[in-house]
Motif scaffolding. Structure first.
Motif, mmCIF file in Angstrom:
data_model
loop_
_atom_site.group_PDB
_atom_site.id
_atom_site.type_symbol
_atom_site.label_atom_id
_atom_site.label_comp_id
_atom_site.label_asym_id
_atom_site.label_seq_id
_atom_site.Cartn_x
_atom_site.Cartn_y
_atom_site.Cartn_z
ATOM 1 N N GLN A 138 0.833 -1.205 0.000
ATOM 2 C CA GLN A 138 0.000 0.000 0.000
ATOM 3 C C GLN A 138 0.868 1.255 0.000
ATOM 4 N N ARG A 139 1.904 1.246 0.797
ATOM 5 C CA ARG A 139 2.806 2.408 0.859
ATOM 6 C C ARG A 139 3.487 2.634 -0.487
ATOM 7 N N LEU A 140 3.925 1.567 -1.133
ATOM 8 C CA LEU A 140 4.563 1.677 -2.440
ATOM 9 C C LEU A 140 3.592 2.263 -3.464
ATOM 10 N N GLU A 141 2.352 1.791 -3.462
ATOM 11 C CA GLU A 141 1.344 2.337 -4.373
ATOM 12 C C GLU A 141 1.123 3.825 -4.117
ATOM 13 N N GLU A 142 1.085 4.233 -2.855
ATOM 14 C CA GLU A 142 0.919 5.655 -2.517
ATOM 15 C C GLU A 142 2.096 6.469 -3.035
ATOM 16 N N MET A 143 3.294 5.956 -2.864
ATOM 17 C CA MET A 143 4.484 6.674 -3.321
ATOM 18 C C MET A 143 4.500 6.813 -4.838
ATOM 19 N N ILE A 144 4.102 5.763 -5.543
ATOM 20 C CA ILE A 144 4.046 5.817 -7.006
ATOM 21 C C ILE A 144 3.023 6.850 -7.449
ATOM 22 N N GLU A 145 1.858 6.840 -6.832
ATOM 23 C CA GLU A 145 0.805 7.790 -7.181
ATOM 24 C C GLU A 145 1.252 9.228 -6.923
ATOM 25 N N GLN A 146 1.917 9.472 -5.814
ATOM 26 C CA GLN A 146 2.388 10.816 -5.497
ATOM 27 C C GLN A 146 3.436 11.281 -6.487
ATOM 28 N N SER A 147 4.320 10.393 -6.899
ATOM 29 C CA SER A 147 5.385 10.790 -7.816
ATOM 30 C C SER A 147 4.858 11.097 -9.211
ATOM 31 N N ARG A 148 3.713 10.536 -9.578
ATOM 32 C CA ARG A 148 3.129 10.812 -10.889
ATOM 33 C C ARG A 148 2.778 12.282 -11.056
ATOM 34 N N PHE A 149 2.456 12.955 -9.965
ATOM 35 C CA PHE A 149 1.987 14.325 -10.052
ATOM 36 C C PHE A 149 3.011 15.358 -9.602
ATOM 37 N N LYS A 150 4.247 14.952 -9.411
ATOM 38 C CA LYS A 150 5.289 15.909 -9.056
ATOM 39 C C LYS A 150 5.652 16.706 -10.303
ATOM 40 N N PRO A 151 5.892 17.997 -10.120
ATOM 41 C CA PRO A 151 6.250 18.822 -11.276
ATOM 42 C C PRO A 151 7.580 18.389 -11.873
ATOM 43 N N GLY A 152 7.688 18.562 -13.168
ATOM 44 C CA GLY A 152 8.917 18.207 -13.849
ATOM 45 C C GLY A 152 10.034 19.193 -13.550
ATOM 46 N N ALA A 153 11.242 18.759 -13.750
ATOM 47 C CA ALA A 153 12.402 19.603 -13.492
ATOM 48 C C ALA A 153 12.630 20.588 -14.638
ATOM 49 N N THR A 154 12.050 20.305 -15.781
ATOM 50 C CA THR A 154 12.230 21.174 -16.933
ATOM 51 C C THR A 154 11.128 22.235 -16.965
#
Length: 69
Positions: free
Chosen positions: A14-30
């Motif tokens: 469950q924690r891994l799924e949460e982390m994956i979901e959160q990282s999908r919406f992080k702003p790009g570095a570019t």
């Protein structure tokens, strides 16, 4: 009846799924593009500011998300 190892494994999944979901919406570095990489239409300033690193207009992003389902 699940034992301690099963509960730990479920928690970790469950924690891994949460982390994956959160990282999908992080702003790009570019920086955001001024024009959509798919259709070439102008990307509104407000969208570029709210979503740093954005590369698609709203319409193209919606189409991409529909295809992923």
């Amino acid at each position: 009846m699940p034992d301690e190892i099963d509960r730990d494994q479920e928690f970790n999944e469950q924690r891994l799924e949460e982390m994956i979901e959160q990282s999908r919406f992080k702003p790009g570095a570019t920086p955001s593009l001024f024009h959509c990489r798919l259709c070439g239409k102008s990307i509104p300033e407000k969208r570029r500011q709210m979503l740093p690193g954005i590369t698609t207009c709203t319409e193209c992003q919606e189409q991409l998300e529909r295809r992923r389902r």
